[in-house]
Enzyme design. Structure first.
Site, mmCIF file in Angstrom:
data_model
loop_
_atom_site.group_PDB
_atom_site.id
_atom_site.type_symbol
_atom_site.label_atom_id
_atom_site.label_comp_id
_atom_site.label_asym_id
_atom_site.label_seq_id
_atom_site.Cartn_x
_atom_site.Cartn_y
_atom_site.Cartn_z
ATOM 1 N N HIS A 193 -10.783 -5.798 8.634
ATOM 2 C CA HIS A 193 -11.425 -5.619 7.325
ATOM 3 C C HIS A 193 -12.718 -4.823 7.443
ATOM 4 C CE1 HIS A 193 -9.187 -9.423 6.265
ATOM 5 N NE2 HIS A 193 -9.107 -8.843 5.089
ATOM 6 N N GLU A 241 0.836 -1.205 0.000
ATOM 7 C CA GLU A 241 0.000 0.000 0.000
ATOM 8 C C GLU A 241 0.868 1.250 0.000
ATOM 9 O OE1 GLU A 241 -0.606 -2.687 1.881
ATOM 10 O OE2 GLU A 241 -2.436 -3.369 0.899
#
Lengths: 366, 323
Positions: B128, B59
C-alpha cells in the site's frame, strides 16, 4: 464434441424440422454468401503469399466464416466490433475496403495503422472496428467500456467482442463478463469455440461442459449455436443485439466451430492433431452448407458460382496490385501519435535518427 | 486565496470540469460510498448521479472499461484504490491504454485518467506504500503527473481533463490532508512546466511529490548555514521540463534528485542521467540521488522511517556536495 446447440440448417443444407429461416432478403443472403467466399479466398491468397515470402505473417479463418460473418451482419453500422484477430469476415461486413486491409498486412504507406501493427491487426475507428490486441482476451473489457459509454452518452449502440475458446481462461474474460452482468451493458460476448488454442485442445482449456455455461455464473444469458450455420449464428446474434439495444443486458454466445488451418502461418497443426479429426469438419463446411441451401432454393447454380469465383479473384487481385504499388511509410511517422503533441524528447530523437533530407528521400519512394 | 487540502483541490477540479464537460465520468471501487478511501470523489454521485460508476473489484476491468469508454468519445477518470493495485491492470495500462492511439495509426485518442494514491502513509506496508512513477515513465504513450501542492494538484488535474493523452495521475497519500493556498479563480497548470519552489544559488534540488516539502525544509535549515538550495518541482515527469532543470544546474553547478521511489531504476536515475548528459561541463560534483531504500516498504514505524527518504538524508547529501 458438438453437444446441444441451436441450429437451423443441417450440414447438408436442409432446414431442420421446426426451424425457421431468419428474415433475410435474397440479396442479403447472396451478399453474405459472397462475403464468406471472399473471406475464404483472401485467406487462401494471403497464406500463399506468406509461403512465398511476400507477407510476414497471417491468421486465417478457414471454416469459421459463418460464425464471424453471420454475427457481424447482425450489427448496425453504428455498432462496435471489437475483434480478436481472426475476424477478417467481420471487417468485410463492416465495409472495411480490401485495399485498406491488404495495406495493413503489408504495413505500407496506405496502411491506416501506419505500418505499426503486425499483419491482421487492422483497425478502422470510423467503421467502428477497434484495434486488434495481441494479449489474448485483453480486448474483452474494451467492449464493456464501449457499451457502457454508449449508455452514458444516451444512445443505443451495442458492442460485439470476439474471442476464442482459449481466451475464456484469461482473467480479462471473467472480470469483463462480471462487469457486463453487473452494469447490464449492451455487449455481445461472442466466443468462437474453434476447439483449438494454438496446440491446446478445448478439453485442456476448461473443465466446464461448454463455454456458454460460463454465463450462468455471471448472471447473464448464455447461448450455444452451431457456428457453421450462417442462419443460426445470425439469428441468435440478432436476438442478442436486439435485447442489448432494449437495455436488457449482455449475452454470451458460444459459436461451436472448428479451426481448419493452423493458428497462424507460424503454426503447423499436423504436429499435434490428426487429419481424421479435421475430416468431419470439412463435411460441416459453412460455405458448402450455405451453397447447398441456396441451390436447393433455386437461387444458386454452377454458373453463378463460377461468376462469383471470377469476380472475387479479380477483386482480390486488383486490390493486391494496388497494395503492392504503395511504398513504405515515411520515416518520421514513427514518432507521431505517441502523444497528442510531440514532446521535446521525441522531437529530439526524431532529429537524431533522420535528417530532413532523409525524410524527403523516403517520402519520394526511393 | 482559500487554503484547502489536496484531496479537496482534486475534488474541486473534478467537479468543475465535470460541470464544464459532459463527457467526463468517474469509475472505481468505493467511489460513491466513501468517495474512495481518501474522499476525493465525495459528492460526485450527488451532483452527477449518472456519471459515476462504483465498480466490482477488478483493476483490470476498471482500466479496460475506461479504455473502451474513451474509444467512443468519453473521458473516464478511474480511481485505482492504491497504486500498488495497478499491477492487476498492467496489461490494460501498458499494452492498451498507452499504445492504442499509436496502434490505431492516430485514428483515435484514449484520454483516460488514472488517479493513483501513492507513497508511504500511516504504516500500511509493502503493498500500500509504493511509488511507481518510473514504471509509467518507461512506457511510451503515458503522461505522468506528480503534484506536490493543492494548487498544483487542481491545476494539473484540470489540464489532464482537457488533454488528449492517457495520464497516470500520482497522488501522494501523505499530501492529501496537507493544506495549501488555491486560487479561487479559474486556472490550469500546463503539463511540462516545472515550478521553481525556492530560488537558491548553491545546489539544485529536483524534488517531486512529498520530497518537495522535505526539500524546502532542508533549504530553511541549510540557509542558516549559508547553503542556498534551489528547489525545482518538475510537476510532470512525462512530459519533463528539462529546460528549467538544466538552467538551474548551469547556475548552481550541483544537483540532487529526490523522490520517494526506490532508488534503483527510479525516475531519479533518468533525471540524473539527463543532467549528466546535458550539463556535464557545468557540474562541479557528481549528481546525487536521495530516494527510498531498495526494499519493500516495511510496516514497523522504526523500519519505515529508515526506508523513506528524510530531511536528514537531504541535509547530509547537500552538506557533502558543498564540502
Amino acid at each position: 464434441m458438438l453437444g446441444t446447440m441451436y441450429s437451423i440448417l443441417s450440414p447438408g443444407g436442409n432446414v431442420q424440422s421446426g426451424a425457421r429461416i431468419p428474415s433475410l432478403a435474397l440479396d442479403q443472403q447472396l451478399h453474405l454468401y459472397r462475403l464468406m467466399c471472399l473471406n475464404r479466398r483472401v485467406d487462401d491468397q494471403m497464406i500463399r503469399l506468406q509461403r512465398q515470402g511476400r507477407l510476414g505473417f497471417y491468421v486465417g479463418s478457414q471454416g469459421e466464416e459463418a460464425a464471424i460473418i453471420g454475427s457481424a451482419f447482425a450489427l448496425e453500422p453504428r455498432d462496435w466490433v471489437v475483434p480478436c484477430y481472426r475476424e477478417l469476415g467481420a471487417a468485410l461486413v463492416k465495409g472495411f475496403p480490401l485495399i485498406d486491409l491488404f495495406s495493413q498486412f503489408f504495413g505500407n504507406s496506405r496502411d491506416l495503422t501506419k505500418g505499426r501493427q503486425m499483419p491482421n491487426h487492422y483497425a478502422n475507428h470510423d467503421l467502428r472496428v477497434t484495434s486488434i490486441s495481441s494479449p489474448v482476451g485483453s480486448q474483452i473489457p474494451h467492449a464493456i467500456g464501449l457499451a457502457l459509454g454508449a449508455r452514458l452518452a444516451g444512445n443505443d449502440d451495442v458492442a460485439l467482442v470476439y474471442f476464442g475458446d482459449g481466451a475464456t481462461s484469461q482473467g480479462d474474460f471473467h472480470v469483463a463478463t462480471n462487469f457486463a452482468g453487473v452494469f447490464k451493458t449492451p455487449t455481445i460476448l461472442f466466443c468462437r469455440n474453434n476447439q483449438w488454442a494454438i496446440s491446446v485442445p478445448v478439453e485442456s482449456q476448461t473443465a466446464s461442459r461448454n463455454m456458454a455455461v460460463k454465463a450462468t455464473a455471471y448472471g447473464i444469458e448464455g447461448v450455444r449455436v452451431d457456428g457453421n450455420d450462417i442462419f443460426a449464428v445470425y439469428d441468435v446474434t440478432s436476438k442478442a443485439v436486439a435485447k442489448a439495444r432494449r437495455g436488457e443486458g449482455p449475452t454470451l454466445i458460444e459459436a461451436v466451430t472448428y479451426r481448419r488451418g493452423g493458428h497462424s502461418t507460424s503454426d503447423d497443426p499436423n504436429s499435434y492433431r490428426d487429419d481424421a479429426e479435421v475430416e468431419p469438419w470439412i463435411e460441416r463446411d459453412p460455405i458448402l452448407r450455405f451453397r447447398l441451401y441456396l441451390t436447393r432454393q433455386g437461387h444458386w447454380d454452377d454458373d453463378k458460382e463460377q461468376a462469383l469465383e471470377d469476380e472475387v479473384r479479380a477483386t482480390i487481385r486488383n486490390s493486391l496490385d494496388e497494395a503492392f504499388r504503395s511504398g513504405p511509410p515515411s520515416l518520421d511517422t514513427v514518432f507521431e501519435d505517441v502523444y497528442d503533441e510531440m514532446p521535446w524528447h521525441l522531437r529530439e530523437q526524431m532529429e537524431s535518427v533522420c535528417t530532413p533530407e532523409e525524410f524527403q528521400t523516403v517520402e519520394q519512394g526511393t | 486565496m482559500p487554503s484547502i487540502p489536496m484531496n479537496q483541490a482534486i475534488r474541486e477540479a473534478l467537479h468543475e470540469e465535470m460541470a464544464r464537460d459532459s463527457s467526463i465520468f468517474v469509475l472505481g471501487e468505493d467511489v460513491i460510498a466513501h468517495g474512495g478511501p481518501y474522499a476525493v470523489t465525495r459528492g460526485i454521485a450527488e451532483q452527477f448521479p449518472d456519471r459515476i460508476r462504483q465498480t466490482p473489484i477488478s483493476e483490470a476491468a476498471i482500466v479496460g472499461t475506461a479504455v473502451g469508454a474513451a474509444l467512443c468519445g468519453l473521458r473516464p477518470v478511474a480511481e485505482i484504490m492504491y497504486v500498488d493495485f495497478i499491477t492487476c491492470a498492467m496489461d490494460e495500462v501498458v499494452n492498451q491504454m498507452a499504445k492504442v492511439r499509436y496502434m490505431f495509426g492516430g485514428q483515435t485518442d484514449v484520454p483516460v485518467i488514472l488517479r493513483l494514491p501513492s507513497g508511504s502513509a500511516r504504516l500500511i506496508a509493502a503493498q500500500h506504500s509504493q511509488s511507481l512513477e518510473a514504471w509509467f515513465m518507461h512506457v511510451p504513450g503515458l503522461q505522468v503527473a506528480v503534484p506536490s501542492t493543492p494548487r498544483d494538484a487542481k491545476g494539473l488535474m484540470k489540464s489532464a481533463l482537457r488533454g488528449r493523452d492517457p495520464v497516470m495521475f500520482i497522488e501522494y497519500k501523505r499530501l492529501y490532508s496537507v493544506k495549501g493556498e488555491v486560487p479561487d479563480t479559474e486556472y490550469v497548470i500546463p503539463f511540462g512546466q516545472a515550478d521553481v519552489k525556492r530560488q537558491g544559488e548553491d545546489i539544485t534540488v529536483v524534488a517531486s511529490g512529498p520530497m518537495v516539502g522535505k526539500a524546502l525544509e532542508a533549504a530553511r535549515i541549510l540557509s542558516a548555514e549559508g547553503i542556498e538550495l534551489e528547489v525545482i518541482d518538475p510537476r510532470t515527469l512525462v512530459p519533463l521540463d528539462t529546460d528549467t532543470i538544466f538552467s538551474s544546474v548551469e547556475k548552481t553547478n550541483r544537483a540532487i534528485i529526490t523522490d520517494e521511489e526506490v532508488r534503483r531504476g527510479g525516475s531519479s536515475a533518468e533525471l540524473a542521467s539527463r543532467i549528466a548528459e546535458e550539463c556535464f561541463d557545468y557540474l562541479d560534483a557528481p549528481v546525487r540521488r536521495v530516494a527510498a531504500a531498495d526494499v519493500p516498504m516495511p510496516f514497523s514505524p522504526v523500519l519505515e522511517k529508515l526506508a523513506v527518504p528524510s530531511v536528514e538524508k537531504l541535509l547530509a547529501a547537500a552538506r557533502d556536495l558543498v564540502a
